[in-house]
Design a protein around this motif. Sequence first.
Motif, PDB file in Angstrom:
ATOM      1  N   CYS A  47       0.812  -1.204   0.000  1.00 58.86           N
ATOM      2  CA  CYS A  47       0.000   0.000   0.000  1.00 58.86           C
ATOM      3  C   CYS A  47       0.853   1.265   0.000  1.00 58.86           C
ATOM      4  O   CYS A  47       1.997   1.252   0.445  1.00 58.86           O
ATOM      5  CB  CYS A  47      -0.958  -0.100   1.160  1.00 58.86           C
ATOM      6  N   ASN A  48       0.326   2.315  -0.539  1.00 59.23           N
ATOM      7  CA  ASN A  48       1.120   3.513  -0.783  1.00 59.23           C
ATOM      8  C   ASN A  48       1.223   4.442   0.406  1.00 59.23           C
ATOM      9  O   ASN A  48       1.711   5.547   0.290  1.00 59.23           O
ATOM     10  CB  ASN A  48       0.523   4.324  -1.932  1.00 59.23           C
ATOM     11  N   PHE A  49       0.693   4.022   1.526  1.00 62.39           N
ATOM     12  CA  PHE A  49       0.705   4.914   2.680  1.00 62.39           C
ATOM     13  C   PHE A  49       1.564   4.323   3.779  1.00 62.39           C
ATOM     14  O   PHE A  49       1.635   3.119   3.948  1.00 62.39           O
ATOM     15  CB  PHE A  49      -0.706   5.119   3.199  1.00 62.39           C
ATOM     16  N   LEU A  78      -5.599   9.622   0.069  1.00 61.92           N
ATOM     17  CA  LEU A  78      -5.906   9.385  -1.341  1.00 61.92           C
ATOM     18  C   LEU A  78      -5.749  10.667  -2.146  1.00 61.92           C
ATOM     19  O   LEU A  78      -5.213  10.666  -3.251  1.00 61.92           O
ATOM     20  CB  LEU A  78      -7.337   8.886  -1.468  1.00 61.92           C
TER      21      LEU A  78
ATOM     22  N   ILE B 199      -5.233  -2.325  -2.396  1.00 63.16           N
ATOM     23  CA  ILE B 199      -4.677  -2.248  -1.056  1.00 63.16           C
ATOM     24  C   ILE B 199      -4.821  -0.856  -0.457  1.00 63.16           C
ATOM     25  O   ILE B 199      -5.095  -0.701   0.734  1.00 63.16           O
ATOM     26  CB  ILE B 199      -3.207  -2.711  -1.097  1.00 63.16           C
ATOM     27  N   ASN B 200      -4.689   0.159  -1.284  1.00 62.90           N
ATOM     28  CA  ASN B 200      -4.837   1.518  -0.761  1.00 62.90           C
ATOM     29  C   ASN B 200      -6.230   1.753  -0.229  1.00 62.90           C
ATOM     30  O   ASN B 200      -6.418   2.391   0.806  1.00 62.90           O
ATOM     31  CB  ASN B 200      -4.553   2.533  -1.859  1.00 62.90           C
ATOM     32  N   LEU B 201      -7.188   1.209  -0.931  1.00 60.44           N
ATOM     33  CA  LEU B 201      -8.567   1.407  -0.506  1.00 60.44           C
ATOM     34  C   LEU B 201      -8.822   0.665   0.791  1.00 60.44           C
ATOM     35  O   LEU B 201      -9.549   1.123   1.657  1.00 60.44           O
ATOM     36  CB  LEU B 201      -9.515   0.939  -1.590  1.00 60.44           C
ATOM     37  N   TYR B 203      -6.757   0.166   3.084  1.00 61.36           N
ATOM     38  CA  TYR B 203      -6.162   0.988   4.130  1.00 61.36           C
ATOM     39  C   TYR B 203      -7.104   2.124   4.512  1.00 61.36           C
ATOM     40  O   TYR B 203      -7.392   2.354   5.688  1.00 61.36           O
ATOM     41  CB  TYR B 203      -4.841   1.549   3.607  1.00 61.36           C
ATOM     42  N   ILE B 238      -0.881  -2.203   6.874  1.00 58.33           N
ATOM     43  CA  ILE B 238      -2.257  -2.643   7.009  1.00 58.33           C
ATOM     44  C   ILE B 238      -2.458  -3.284   8.374  1.00 58.33           C
ATOM     45  O   ILE B 238      -3.427  -3.021   9.076  1.00 58.33           O
ATOM     46  CB  ILE B 238      -2.591  -3.672   5.912  1.00 58.33           C
TER      47      ILE B 238
END
Lengths: 154, 975
Positions: A47-49, A78, B199-201, B203, B238
């Motif tokens: 993930c990008n965060f 986002l 995966i970003n979503l 998160y 995550i």
Amino acid sequence: MIRFLLLFSKQGRLRLQKWFTPLTDREKKKVIRDMMATVLARPARSCNFLQWRDLKVVYKRYASLYFCAGLEDQDNELLSLEVLHRYVELLDKYFGNVCELDIIFNFEKAYFILDEFLMGGEVLETSRAAVGVSLEEADALQETMEEYMSRPAY
Amino acid sequence: MALTIVSQLFPKDMIPAILPLVEEKLTHPKEIIRRKAVLALYKFYLTAPNQVQHIHNKFRKALCDKDPGVMTASLHIYLQMIKENPEGYKDLTGSFVTILKQVVAGKLPMDYNYHSVPAPWLQIQLLRILSLLGKNDESTSGIMYEVLDESLRRAEMNHNITYAILYECVKCVYTIHPKAELLEKAAKCIGNFVLSPKINLKYIGLKALTYVVQQDPQLALQHQMTIIECLDHSDLIIKRETLELLFRITNAQNVTVIVEKMLEFLRTCQDDYTTMDLVGKVAEVAEKYAPNDNKWFIDTMNTMFSLGGDLMQPDIPNNFLKLLSEGFDSGEGDRKLRRFAVDSYVSLLQGEPGNLPQRFLQVISWVLGEYSHLRTDLEPATILNLLAKLLDLKHANSETKSWALMAMTKVCESEAGMAVLQGICEMHCSSMDTVLRQRAQELQNLSLHAELRAKVLPQDISMEPLEVDSSLSFLDEFVSEALAAGAAPYKAHHQRQEELAQEKVLSLEPYSLSLPIGMSSCSFPDRQSPTLPSVSSGLSGDSTDFSHKASATTLKLDKVKRVWGREGYLAKKEPAEEPALIEAHSPVHSADQVGEFSISQSQTSPPTVAAKQEKQQLASSLFVGLGSQTSESLMGKSELTPQMFRRKDKGQVSSLEVGKQTPNSVIPPPNSVDNLLCSILLDSNTDPETSLPAPKQNGIALLEGGQPESDMKTLETSPTRDSGRMAAETEEPVRTKDICLASYLPADCIGATHSEITPLCSSQSVDLFACHVHKEDCLVLVVFISNSSATRVRLLAQLDSEEVEVSCICESPVEEVRSHYVEVWQYSLTVKRPSVHLVVSGLVSFHMATGTPHTAKFSYKLPLISFIRPLTLSTEEYGTMWLAFSHDTKQNLTLITGVQDPLRATLNVLERKLHLHVVEIIGMEGIVACQLLQDQPCLMHCRVHAGTLAVWLRSTVPDLPDCLLYHCQRALQEH
């Protein structure tokens, strides 16, 4: 508010840095080092965060360049990801199919675009066209200045 | 370009110089320049809010700018300002909603679209502002429901940016006053996020869930399986978020599982910052929800200590030790817990202590020192040997060593360990570290003189009431003894805690305190005594909590003993008191704590770490009470009728304590306002000692305390809201009353000018009005209380302010107002910290003869000018003072035009409006002086320059020039 924006290559070379809050050089170096270490160590497709200290870090990889922004706690991740993307779009529009070399050799333009796009850690202008216009104006100004300077002083 | 640099570079002091230029640019024909000017002003606002106060209306203009870019930029400023003061901008809600509506409907030019979404940045900014505005405000929220619904509906494309908008929408929906329909939609959105393969979503979804579970724990249940999947996700981030989520939904039932998961994560975690954070959470959860399983608790804490290492916050071990020493609800349980702790630590030390972190070793040595005697089968010598081993550890630092030595001091009672002790003492007496050396000296002396040791650290129960005793272990035995005798034990804890919260100033290290006394009385060769004070203070810094606790005990001891003496030993002599206590034993007990909680919450005790920490814990405990319905099986019985208990037992406490305690002069002024406290405050004012307790740290006690209080809160909020509405209704007739109220002004105020009488608040039949009276040497705030009911009303008011010091001139603030009568209170005000407007806020509670007490909040705003008085001095005096002052500000003001002598005219206006004193005018320059009440002078130097008035202000007080300048600007603008 965005605290800082870093661009670095896959090999860990810093290409561009922008700080929106005052920091000492030592702190900056530490941030840069930490960012590179953590971001480059991330596996692909994760993930990008990130959470780093009390900041949220959003990063994204475009070709061999990592764009990495440090956000404050209440910011929207986002959205910042899209800020990065927009910046890339702007670069792309200006340079026409931007690549890492463009940024290395025309770093002042890259900074200038960034300044037109972000100011004081907030998005200044979201319209692609508007940024483009102001960039052209600035370029024109620069050219006239150059002309003016290069003219022999009688 | 220059504007960009302005926003990046300018420090606070240079803003006034550049401000007019930037302001000018706000009206520039080019959009981009306007936009940049607005953002530069935003930056200024962030660095120095005071200096841009006068251009707020220009921001409004920027908000209405025809270029959307400028409008977007101005939203940044509004977001910041609304964050600070949501009340002031409610009127703008409508326009924000309209803007958002237009944006959502796609009315903006095409080039603001981003991936065919209209101006997402703008949308998100607006949503954020709306959520701030709509927080806890039903009517404002009502305006925005429609547009929120619309945005939720529109944002349905599959792109990141729409998700970002959705996320912000969901947050907004959950922040504002809830509406079922929207909540449902938002919940669905969250579901989509969490279930998304991206995966970003995922998160973001987890983040949203974490945010939402505070209001709606049910939602987490729906996504149970996803959450569990996320726990095993390969991405650490995550995982971390999931734990954060779990942390929010922890309750007594699932605590074991969650803590286990957290510890598991801790083991794999590399990052220092994360570790610190997580350790804190584990400790908090474990303490709060600790099930009745000692083994689990101690084990958890042990793992946590060894994993967390020295990174954790120092208050975690301190809390743990406090918990151990104060115990849970029953003496038997306490003893078991402590025994278990001792057991586990002994076995740990017998193993390989070499790689345990310092903090953990410190905890171990403390526990062993205090409680090792509970293990009767264990020889003290064995403990001594174990502790000695600690001292030999290579990596143990001097702090740990001194903890160990202290523990040894407590343990050394048998002859067996003497040989070991002697060796250690000799070794450390020559240590370079003064603290260590002192500890060793203590140990040596005490171990050699059994008699003295018996005095200083007695292990037995019989003792004379006046002796100073500093050993907690003794007290604990005493507690268990008293408990065995059937007395109520908890009072003692409160009293001890009470001191702890307040007596932070008195950080005497117990042993160094007791030692000099003992030494001098026995006339020992006291070669170290000169260094003692410094040593002890240094040490108390290190082991703050421990020493505080002990010092609190020392201080309180005689009183505590006597109380216990009555309850425990002397029970038969005072049968009258005893039954009352026993009767009050269990249910009242928890309510009692509630009372104490709320009091401690409502006052500004000296700002200590402990107090803050307690507040935090309190807050979290409150959340437990409110949030999840599943967890509170523990407390079923105590939550039935808390309100009744509260009053009754409070009376009991005070009746017990009145006369027993020595008067205590350090009473922090009760201040911040919590609705339900007034009745208790009433008690506490008559009996100052009771107003200083601190909440217990104990996890279970917190649980018990949390629920009833939250119940009371809900009970009490509704009347307050009603009274607010009534205030609005009664406003009209109020105005006519103004004139007659003025006649109630006190005699000495009649000559002076006073401001308009404004209504503060009203409740049922009682109305409050206020005005301020300018006197020569002070400013008086006059509060009128008019009672229009047929009964008497008892009133209690609390006034306070961050910027202003309020002192009451008249009698005590508790008063009765007869029916149909107006009572007047006077307060004299002095400025603590200048700002443009000074706000005095207050809380009034009404006690009607019939019915329940009501409370109402009010605030009263005073301009700084009210505090300004002319300062008469000569030009020479002015000159000397000018040089002496350090804080200065410069700015250009507009001159009054169209008169003969613009400078004189301008200064005259200022003199008239702001009560300044014009010292002298020479040609184009003028000097002016004034003072803030109570001798805080401010000097002003004016010069006419290029059509403007260049002003230079200097003062001794930091913010005064800025604020004064603001008022000068205002005065000249109004002219």
